[in-house]
Write an enzyme that holds these catalytic residues in place. Structure first.
Site, PDB file in Angstrom:
ATOM      1  N   VAL A 143       0.834  -1.198   0.000  1.00 45.18           N
ATOM      2  CA  VAL A 143       0.000   0.000   0.000  1.00 45.18           C
ATOM      3  C   VAL A 143       0.872   1.253   0.000  1.00 45.18           C
ATOM      4  O   VAL A 143       0.415   2.333  -0.392  1.00 45.18           O
ATOM      5  CB  VAL A 143      -0.962   0.027   1.206  1.00 45.18           C
ATOM      6  CG1 VAL A 143      -1.933  -1.142   1.149  1.00 45.18           C
ATOM      7  CG2 VAL A 143      -0.219   0.041   2.536  1.00 45.18           C
ATOM      8  N   ASP A 144       2.124   1.133   0.448  1.00 45.00           N
ATOM      9  CA  ASP A 144       3.012   2.296   0.528  1.00 45.00           C
ATOM     10  C   ASP A 144       3.461   2.802  -0.844  1.00 45.00           C
ATOM     11  O   ASP A 144       3.991   3.906  -0.948  1.00 45.00           O
ATOM     12  CB  ASP A 144       4.251   1.957   1.362  1.00 45.00           C
ATOM     13  CG  ASP A 144       3.921   1.755   2.826  1.00 45.00           C
ATOM     14  OD1 ASP A 144       2.991   2.415   3.322  1.00 45.00           O
ATOM     15  OD2 ASP A 144       4.590   0.925   3.475  1.00 45.00           O
ATOM     16  N   GLY A 191       2.210   5.238   5.727  1.00 39.69           N
ATOM     17  CA  GLY A 191       3.287   5.822   4.931  1.00 39.69           C
ATOM     18  C   GLY A 191       4.428   6.229   5.836  1.00 39.69           C
ATOM     19  O   GLY A 191       4.454   7.345   6.348  1.00 39.69           O
ATOM     20  N   TYR A 297      -6.002  -0.095   9.800  1.00 41.58           N
ATOM     21  CA  TYR A 297      -6.297  -1.277   8.991  1.00 41.58           C
ATOM     22  C   TYR A 297      -7.476  -1.050   8.040  1.00 41.58           C
ATOM     23  O   TYR A 297      -7.596  -1.738   7.027  1.00 41.58           O
ATOM     24  CB  TYR A 297      -6.624  -2.471   9.893  1.00 41.58           C
ATOM     25  CG  TYR A 297      -5.422  -3.107  10.554  1.00 41.58           C
ATOM     26  CD1 TYR A 297      -4.157  -2.540  10.464  1.00 41.58           C
ATOM     27  CD2 TYR A 297      -5.551  -4.286  11.269  1.00 41.58           C
ATOM     28  CE1 TYR A 297      -3.059  -3.117  11.070  1.00 41.58           C
ATOM     29  CE2 TYR A 297      -4.457  -4.881  11.887  1.00 41.58           C
ATOM     30  CZ  TYR A 297      -3.206  -4.290  11.782  1.00 41.58           C
ATOM     31  OH  TYR A 297      -2.130  -4.867  12.386  1.00 41.58           O
ATOM     32  N   LEU A 298      -8.346  -0.101   8.376  1.00 36.17           N
ATOM     33  CA  LEU A 298      -9.524   0.130   7.527  1.00 36.17           C
ATOM     34  C   LEU A 298      -9.119   0.489   6.106  1.00 36.17           C
ATOM     35  O   LEU A 298      -9.753   0.063   5.141  1.00 36.17           O
ATOM     36  CB  LEU A 298     -10.381   1.251   8.121  1.00 36.17           C
ATOM     37  CG  LEU A 298     -10.954   1.011   9.510  1.00 36.17           C
ATOM     38  CD1 LEU A 298     -11.706   2.244   9.997  1.00 36.17           C
ATOM     39  CD2 LEU A 298     -11.878  -0.207   9.513  1.00 36.17           C
ATOM     40  N   GLN A 299      -8.043   1.280   5.966  1.00 39.04           N
ATOM     41  CA  GLN A 299      -7.649   1.750   4.635  1.00 39.04           C
ATOM     42  C   GLN A 299      -7.160   0.614   3.743  1.00 39.04           C
ATOM     43  O   GLN A 299      -7.354   0.638   2.532  1.00 39.04           O
ATOM     44  CB  GLN A 299      -6.584   2.842   4.764  1.00 39.04           C
ATOM     45  CG  GLN A 299      -5.270   2.373   5.365  1.00 39.04           C
ATOM     46  CD  GLN A 299      -4.421   3.520   5.877  1.00 39.04           C
ATOM     47  OE1 GLN A 299      -4.037   4.400   5.113  1.00 39.04           O
ATOM     48  NE2 GLN A 299      -4.111   3.514   7.164  1.00 39.04           N
TER      49      GLN A 299
END
Length: 420
Positions: A143-144, A191, A297-299
């Site tokens: 995700v980063d 991030g 964690y939702l993202q």
């Protein structure tokens, strides 16, 4: 030459679309049964290989494997377990080769970020010297969005979409109540060193002056006075201020705003929460009423709002990994390449793991606005295609329907046990 079995594992923090990559791997492997025998998956990532806990993927139905494409999290289990260098702990790598040899595994597909790329490369190198060659292909996931040589990383587009939508909706809430209630809202996003996710919050803006009014990037040194002045000015002019802050926001000396003083399993600094740190700063210095939220964690779990582009790319790199492996490729990663031109399109190319492992890709300066609190038009042009399209999972009784696998383990063949 007899066909070899394949091993697939998921590494590190999961995403809304990592299982789409797993689906691509398994479906492509089943289509190449003349070259690939059985497909095994590691129970809880690389630990599954070290502990010889191998899931027999052949026991999973065609329907359940297909359903992985719309199922979030890590269907086979992931882990935060960093293998040390070959010099520090050669025994761990030798254990991997020993397990692969015992189960006639000749293909290694490791789905993760920079650390897993490094592991994949080392397994490929060591297996050659041990006389049992392994074709190791790394499948990008993070995700980063910080892997090099690929335009973007599967998993990022869906997080970017979630953050943009959440920022827009929360901003509307704050704007409607700011006359008598909250003046400042802070959304903390993931991030650590790269501000790609925070930058995605800017996609909520449709007109100049729209929220978010401030974005904090790890790449831009935090200036407390400049930040507080911007907050106050925004509240004075608009009545409220919305901030999207990267967890890795840091001072000029490299100190994180939210350094908790501990490290995680990968040796990274454990961060204690930049949002409450900023909120306390705003309260004590400006006396403004605030609210803050952690996307946390939702993202990365929000499959219900995944980017269709992200799902397609995640599936495609999984398939490409298998196609590259059966073509004899080794120590590479399928990378997403953006085509030139106004209309967005992409293809997949090979990236050597020697140039991927242990390298982080940061936000380019030309993507960050001059004041350091937003993105430029170039940044928007890069980000916008990655959140395009909807790929909704099936629903039942108002709830998304996700698959759960059997995860049946194969019988162990080695007498020795591994303890992490």
């Amino acid at each position: 030459m007899s066909k070899k079995n394949a091993f697939y594992a998921q590494s590190g923090g999961v995403t809304a679309v990592i299982n789409a990559s797993a689906c691509g791997v398994i479906e492509a492997a089943r289509e190449n049964q003349d070259k690939i025998g059985k497909v095994y998956a590691g129970l809880n990532g690389i630990l599954g290989a070290l502990r010889e806990e191998l899931i027999d993927v052949s026991q999973e139905s065609v329907e359940d494997i297909a359903a992985l494409r719309h199922t979030p999290s890590g269907a086979f289990g992931s882990c935060r377990y960093k293998l040390k260098s070959l010099e520090e702990n050669r025994a761990e790598y030798e254990r991997l080769i020993e397990v692969f040899k015992a189960h006639d595994i000749g293909y290694f597909f490791y789905n993760g970020g920079g650390d897993s790329a490094d592991t994949c490369l080392k397994v490929s190198q060591l297996s050659e010297t041990m006389g049992y060659p392994i074709q190791a292909v790394h499948i990008p996931k993070t995700v980063d969005n910080d892997l090099p040589l690929t335009d973007n990383c599967p998993g990022f587009g869906s997080v970017a979409k979630y953050v943009a939508v959440s920022t827009k909706e929360a901003a509307m809430d704050v704007a409607s109540m700011c006359a008598t209630s909250t003046k400042v809202f802070i959304l903390e996003v993931m991030g650590r060193h790269a501000g790609w996710i925070a930058a995605a919050g800017a996609l909520a803006q449709e007109e100049e002056g729209d929220a978010p009014h401030i974005i904090l990037f790890p790449e831009v040194a935090f200036d407390k006075e400049k930040f507080l002045a911007k907050v106050q000015k925004t509240v004075d002019e608009k009545g409220y201020c919305v901030i999207v802050a990267s967890e890795g926001a840091q001072y000029a000396d490299g100190t994180f705003l939210a350094d908790a003083g501990t490290t995680d399993a990968f040796g990274h600094k454990q961060l204690g929460g930049v949002a409450p740190t900023l909120a306390n700063m705003i309260k004590s210095e400006l006396g403004l009423k605030y609210h803050w939220a952690l996307a946390d964690y939702l993202q990365r779990a929000a499959r219900h709002i995944a980017s269709a582009t992200d799902v397609e790319q995640a599936y495609a790199v999984g398939r490409a990994a298998v196609e590259m492996a059966v073509a004899g490729k080794n120590a590479i990663m399928p990378a997403i390449i953006r085509a030139e031109g106004e209309e967005y399109s992409w293809s997949i190319a090979e990236a050597p793991l020697s140039e991927v492992a242990n390298v982080e890709k940061f936000m380019p300066k030309e993507y960050i606005s001059e004041d350091g609190f937003g993105i430029t038009e170039a940044g928007r042009k890069y980000l916008l295609p990655l959140i395009q399209g909807e790929d909704y999972p099936p629903y039942k009784n108002g709830i998304p329907q996700y698959t759960k696998l059997k995860k049946q383990l194969v019988e162990k063949k080695l007498d020795t046990e591994f303890k992490a």
